[in-house]
Design a protein around this motif. Structure first.
Motif, short mmCIF file in Angstrom:
data_model
loop_
_atom_site.label_atom_id
_atom_site.label_comp_id
_atom_site.label_asym_id
_atom_site.label_seq_id
_atom_site.Cartn_x
_atom_site.Cartn_y
_atom_site.Cartn_z
N UNK A 39 -2.71 1.71 -39.16
CA UNK A 39 -1.55 2.67 -39.37
C UNK A 39 -0.43 1.95 -40.22
N UNK A 40 0.37 2.73 -40.71
CA UNK A 40 1.58 1.87 -41.55
C UNK A 40 2.60 1.12 -40.34
N UNK A 41 2.93 -0.18 -41.03
CA UNK A 41 3.75 -0.94 -40.21
C UNK A 41 4.74 -0.21 -39.37
N UNK A 42 5.44 0.91 -40.16
CA UNK A 42 6.67 1.36 -39.53
C UNK A 42 6.30 2.22 -38.58
N UNK A 43 5.21 2.95 -38.55
CA UNK A 43 4.47 3.83 -37.64
C UNK A 43 4.25 3.18 -36.21
N UNK A 44 3.63 1.90 -36.53
CA UNK A 44 3.35 1.00 -35.50
C UNK A 44 4.38 0.76 -34.65
N UNK A 45 5.50 0.38 -35.38
CA UNK A 45 6.80 -0.37 -34.95
C UNK A 45 7.36 0.76 -34.25
N UNK A 46 7.70 2.00 -34.57
CA UNK A 46 8.49 3.02 -34.05
C UNK A 46 7.84 4.00 -33.17
N UNK A 47 6.26 4.05 -33.34
CA UNK A 47 5.51 5.22 -32.51
C UNK A 47 4.94 4.50 -31.41
N UNK A 48 4.17 3.37 -31.63
CA UNK A 48 3.40 2.83 -30.83
C UNK A 48 3.77 1.80 -29.84
N UNK A 49 4.42 0.89 -30.50
CA UNK A 49 4.97 -0.44 -29.89
C UNK A 49 5.95 -0.21 -28.58
N UNK A 50 6.51 1.14 -28.84
CA UNK A 50 7.66 1.37 -27.41
C UNK A 50 6.63 1.60 -26.53
N UNK A 51 5.90 2.34 -26.72
CA UNK A 51 4.72 2.94 -25.70
C UNK A 51 4.11 1.73 -24.84
N UNK A 77 1.24 -6.85 -37.41
CA UNK A 77 1.57 -5.58 -37.83
C UNK A 77 3.12 -5.25 -37.94
N UNK A 78 3.59 -5.63 -36.82
CA UNK A 78 5.21 -5.33 -36.67
C UNK A 78 6.14 -6.18 -37.33
N UNK A 85 12.63 -9.96 -32.06
CA UNK A 85 13.07 -9.08 -31.20
C UNK A 85 12.86 -8.39 -29.93
N UNK A 86 11.62 -8.01 -29.98
CA UNK A 86 10.85 -7.24 -29.04
C UNK A 86 9.84 -7.64 -28.44
N UNK A 87 8.85 -8.29 -29.00
CA UNK A 87 7.55 -8.79 -28.53
C UNK A 87 7.73 -9.92 -27.84
N UNK A 88 8.36 -11.18 -28.28
CA UNK A 88 8.50 -12.22 -27.68
C UNK A 88 9.35 -12.09 -26.17
N UNK A 89 10.42 -11.35 -26.11
CA UNK A 89 11.18 -11.28 -25.04
C UNK A 89 9.98 -10.66 -23.90
N UNK A 90 9.17 -9.68 -24.26
CA UNK A 90 8.40 -9.17 -23.12
C UNK A 90 7.47 -10.21 -22.62
#
Length: 116
Positions: A39-51, A77-78, A85-90
């Motif tokens: 997918x487009x990186x923006x979609x991966x960041x906004x639609x999939x990553x949060x899930x 991808x992100x 900001x999001x993946x490393x803290x998790x």
């Protein structure tokens, strides 16, 4: 393309993500990760990553370590800003997990990100 996936693919996978069977939840993690790579990186960041990130607190270790493994694939991808900001803290959270397999895969993903 992406619009179809957002409308018809992500919602049912989101429901599977909440299923009582951990095996079905593993499939959701794997499907989300696979989708993010095409997918487009923006979609991966906004639609999939949060899930995916929401699944880091699943009560089944197998889900949590699949999330850690999946984040290795999703990070490029992100992009570096979202990774920092999001993946490393998790991943830092998962490195402290009570389950040794979760800790192992979180550490492996962090090491992989550090190499880039």
């Amino acid at each position: 393309g992406a619009e179809w996936a957002i409308e018809y693919l992500i919602p049912p996978l989101n429901e599977i993500r909440k299923h009582t069977s951990y095996l079905r939840r593993v499939i959701a993690v794997q499907a989300f990760v696979a989708m993010s790579t095409v997918m487009e990186p923006e979609i991966a960041r906004t639609e999939i990553l949060p899930l995916i990130l929401q699944m880091t607190t699943d009560n089944v270790a197998n889900i949590r370590f699949n999330v850690a493994k999946g984040l290795k694939t999703m990070a490029p991808v992100c992009g570096s800003q979202v990774t920092d900001s999001q993946i490393r803290p998790v991943l830092a959270f998962l490195v402290e997990d009570p389950d040794r397999d979760v800790r192992f895969f979180a550490k492996k993903t962090i090491e992989s990100l550090d190499e880039k």
